[in-house]
Design an enzyme around this catalytic site. Structure first.
Site, PDB file in Angstrom:
ATOM      1  CD  GLU A 166     -31.628  37.039 -65.071  1.00 49.07           C
ATOM      2  OE1 GLU A 166     -32.420  36.280 -64.494  1.00 49.07           O
ATOM      3  OE2 GLU A 166     -31.174  38.078 -64.553  1.00 49.07           O
TER       4      GLU A 166
ATOM      5  CB  THR B 243     -12.156  39.235 -77.649  1.00 43.22           C
ATOM      6  OG1 THR B 243     -11.072  39.182 -78.586  1.00 43.22           O
ATOM      7  CG2 THR B 243     -11.602  39.453 -76.258  1.00 43.22           C
TER       8      THR B 243
ATOM      9  CG  ASP C  87      -6.948  35.092 -72.923  1.00 40.41           C
ATOM     10  OD1 ASP C  87      -7.564  35.304 -73.992  1.00 40.41           O
ATOM     11  OD2 ASP C  87      -6.854  35.944 -72.016  1.00 40.41           O
TER      12      ASP C  87
ATOM     13  CE1 TYR D 236     -31.928  40.926 -67.547  1.00 39.09           C
ATOM     14  CE2 TYR D 236     -33.300  42.888 -67.648  1.00 39.09           C
ATOM     15  CZ  TYR D 236     -32.166  42.227 -67.196  1.00 39.09           C
ATOM     16  OH  TYR D 236     -31.281  42.876 -66.390  1.00 39.09           O
TER      17      TYR D 236
ATOM     18  NE  ARG E  51     -15.348  47.298 -78.115  1.00 33.95           N
ATOM     19  CZ  ARG E  51     -14.036  47.095 -78.259  1.00 33.95           C
ATOM     20  NH1 ARG E  51     -13.356  46.488 -77.331  1.00 33.95           N
ATOM     21  NH2 ARG E  51     -13.413  47.532 -79.319  1.00 33.95           N
TER      22      ARG E  51
ATOM     23  CE  LYS F  45      -8.306  42.075 -78.272  1.00 35.14           C
ATOM     24  NZ  LYS F  45      -8.865  41.468 -77.094  1.00 35.14           N
TER      25      LYS F  45
HETATM   26  N1  PLP Z   1      -7.209  38.381 -72.829  1.00 35.79           N
HETATM   27  C1  PLP Z   1      -6.296  38.852 -73.688  1.00 35.79           C
HETATM   28  C2  PLP Z   1      -5.115  38.003 -74.026  1.00 35.79           C
HETATM   29  C3  PLP Z   1      -6.475  40.109 -74.279  1.00 35.79           C
HETATM   30  O1  PLP Z   1      -5.567  40.575 -75.131  1.00 35.79           O
HETATM   31  C4  PLP Z   1      -7.605  40.867 -73.939  1.00 35.79           C
HETATM   32  C5  PLP Z   1      -7.825  42.217 -74.499  1.00 35.79           C
HETATM   33  O2  PLP Z   1      -7.060  42.751 -75.189  1.00 35.79           O
HETATM   34  C6  PLP Z   1      -8.505  40.341 -73.010  1.00 35.79           C
HETATM   35  C7  PLP Z   1      -8.273  39.093 -72.470  1.00 35.79           C
HETATM   36  C8  PLP Z   1      -9.689  41.138 -72.511  1.00 35.79           C
HETATM   37  O3  PLP Z   1     -10.620  41.393 -73.472  1.00 35.79           O
HETATM   38  P1  PLP Z   1     -11.709  42.566 -73.226  1.00 35.79           P
HETATM   39  O4  PLP Z   1     -10.995  43.837 -73.430  1.00 35.79           O
HETATM   40  O5  PLP Z   1     -12.777  42.257 -74.237  1.00 35.79           O
HETATM   41  O6  PLP Z   1     -12.202  42.391 -71.835  1.00 35.79           O
END
Ligand code: PLP
Length: 428
Positions: A64, A234, A208, A62, A243, A237
């Site tokens: 936090e 993320t 994003d 843990y 993940r 990918k």
């Molecule tokens: N934002 C975009 C543009 C995505 O393509 C994705 C997932 O494919 C996400 C956010 C969310 O990612 P996660 O599936 O890890 O929550």
């Protein structure tokens, strides 16, 4: 076995002995992934080093808080893992600040919104039907319920982001936050135009980069970091890590982002995943990773050209990234019948090719059917496949979609590729 020997991590034989049911699931999934072509644009094969960190005893701790300021004792060791991940992410992305704790891309977006918005505020983001993500304001997601969402899309003629529409909507609705970045947009996004629009109306700009962060890391496409106030991403990918998610931001927003991740939207960080992110960032800092990222894009371009030659129309005319989207409405199968995205996905699956159906902009079909498919090259490129193999894959996919009766010969060709380019090859 020496009983005093410390236990460092994954011991598969122990799982086999203790829980053969779960062990069999792991074996079957590995066999599935190795036995076919993985063309899902958002997936990849992590390195054994990333898997080792993920399967480690760091899962027990843990922690936090943040390095040096935790709410639990005994964090001095895991602090080192998080500091490594933060320092490497800052170096890799040339960012002022990095938060490596978000559990996923959706968690990273939740935290970013929490840092910048109040419930009821207006955000401007890409429509789901045109390639945006659920977390960009879909009604079925918290973002659509808690914020006033205005959506932009792509132009009907070019299928490229309609920057004029973005500007008009921004001026009309005065959103507090503008979001760009998508799940199925194959082209480069002009971040400087988005920055200009955000500045014109005094909005925050969030990129994003869930899909494209790996290509930015390998400098195969321009980075969003110099333009955005906040970049969410993320790690699983094209970046080829565990993940998980992350946030990059300016020094000005660092504290707000950190507080928004913990304690506002998350509890204890997954320290095994944080360590695995550090490993992945370390791998992405190596020169070989740049070659990989360049090859991912080159392969996607070749695959798109190959599928276009087979009668599948690439949305926007092609790709600049790791993925391509195809409109199947001009295609007929060997019986002269049209093939939907869902049917193409099913026929490919039968032949050992995993890809997904996808709505295309202005799609007349519902998301369960769709007129399109999406393909991506991060997995096959990790397997060492190049331009020649992409031409073969285009031909195989076209055969699988057009001639569902010819499964045996298609499967043979799939096996030919996976035999010469196996995923998770055992080191000799
Ligand atoms: N934002 C975009 C543009 C995505 O393509 C994705 C997932 O494919 C996400 C956010 C969310 O990612 P996660 O599936 O890890 O929550």
């Amino acid at each position: 076995m020496d009983k005093t020997e410390p236990f460092y991590g994954p011991d598969f034989s122990q799982l086999v002995r203790q829980d053969p049911d779960v062990a069999q699931v792991l074996l079957d999934e590995l066999a599935r992934a190795r036995g076919g072509l993985q063309l899902i644009a958002s997936e990849n094969f992590t390195s054994p080093a990333v898997i080792a960190a993920l399967g480690s005893t760091l899962t027990n701790k843990y922690a936090e808080g943040y390095p040096g300021r935790r709410y639990y004792g005994g964090c001095e060791v895991v602090d080192r893992a998080e500091r490594l991940a933060i320092d490497r992410a800052k170096l890799l992305f040339k960012a002022d600040h990095a938060n490596v704790q978000p559990h996923s891309g959706a968690s990273a977006n939740l935290a970013a919104y929490a840092a910048l918005l109040q419930p009821g505020d207006t955000m401007l983001a890409m429509a789901l039907e045109h390639g945006g993500h659920l977390t960009h304001g879909s009604k079925v997601n918290f973002s659509g319920r808690w914020f006033d969402v205005v959506s932009y899309g792509v132009r009907r003629d070019t299928e490229l982001i309609d920057y004029d529409e973005v500007r008009e909507l921004a001026i009309r609705h005065r959103p507090k936050l503008i979001i760009c970045g998508a799940t199925s947009y194959p082209r480069l996004i002009d971040y400087s135009v988005f920055r200009g629009i955000a500045d014109e109306i005094g909005a925050w700009l969030l990129v994003d980069a869930a899909h494209t962060i790996g290509l930015m890391a390998g400098e195969a496409i321009p980075s969003a970091v110099p333009y955005a106030d906040v970049v969410t991403f993320t790690t699983h990918k094209a970046l080829r890590g565990p993940r998980g998610g992350g946030v990059l931001c300016t020094e000005e927003l660092a504290q707000r982002i950190d507080h928004a991740v913990f304690p506002f939207t998350q509890g204890g960080p997954l320290m095994h995943a944080v360590a695995a992110k550090a490993v992945a960032f370390g791998e992405a800092l190596r020169p070989e990773y740049r070659d990989y990222a360049a090859s991912v894009v080159e392969n996607a371009v070749t695959l798109a050209e190959g599928l276009a030659a087979e009668g599948m129309r690439p949305v926007s005319g092609g790709t600049d990234t790791h993925l391509a989207l195809f409109d199947l409405r001009g295609l007929t199968d060997f019986q002269g019948l049209p093939v939907s995205g869902a049917e193409a996905e099913r026929r490919c699956a039968q032949a050992g090719i995993t890809l997904n159906r996808n709505v295309i902009p202005y799609d007349p079909e519902p998301p369960t059917v769709t007129s399109g498919i999406r393909v991506g090259t991060p997995c096959v490129t990790t397997q060492g496949m190049g331009v020649a193999e992409m031409k073969e894959i285009a031909s195989i996919v076209a055969q699988a979609v057009r001639k569902p009766g010819a499964i045996a010969s298609v499967s043979d060709r799939v096996m030919g590729l996976t035999a010469t380019h196996p995923a998770y090859r055992r080191e000799e």
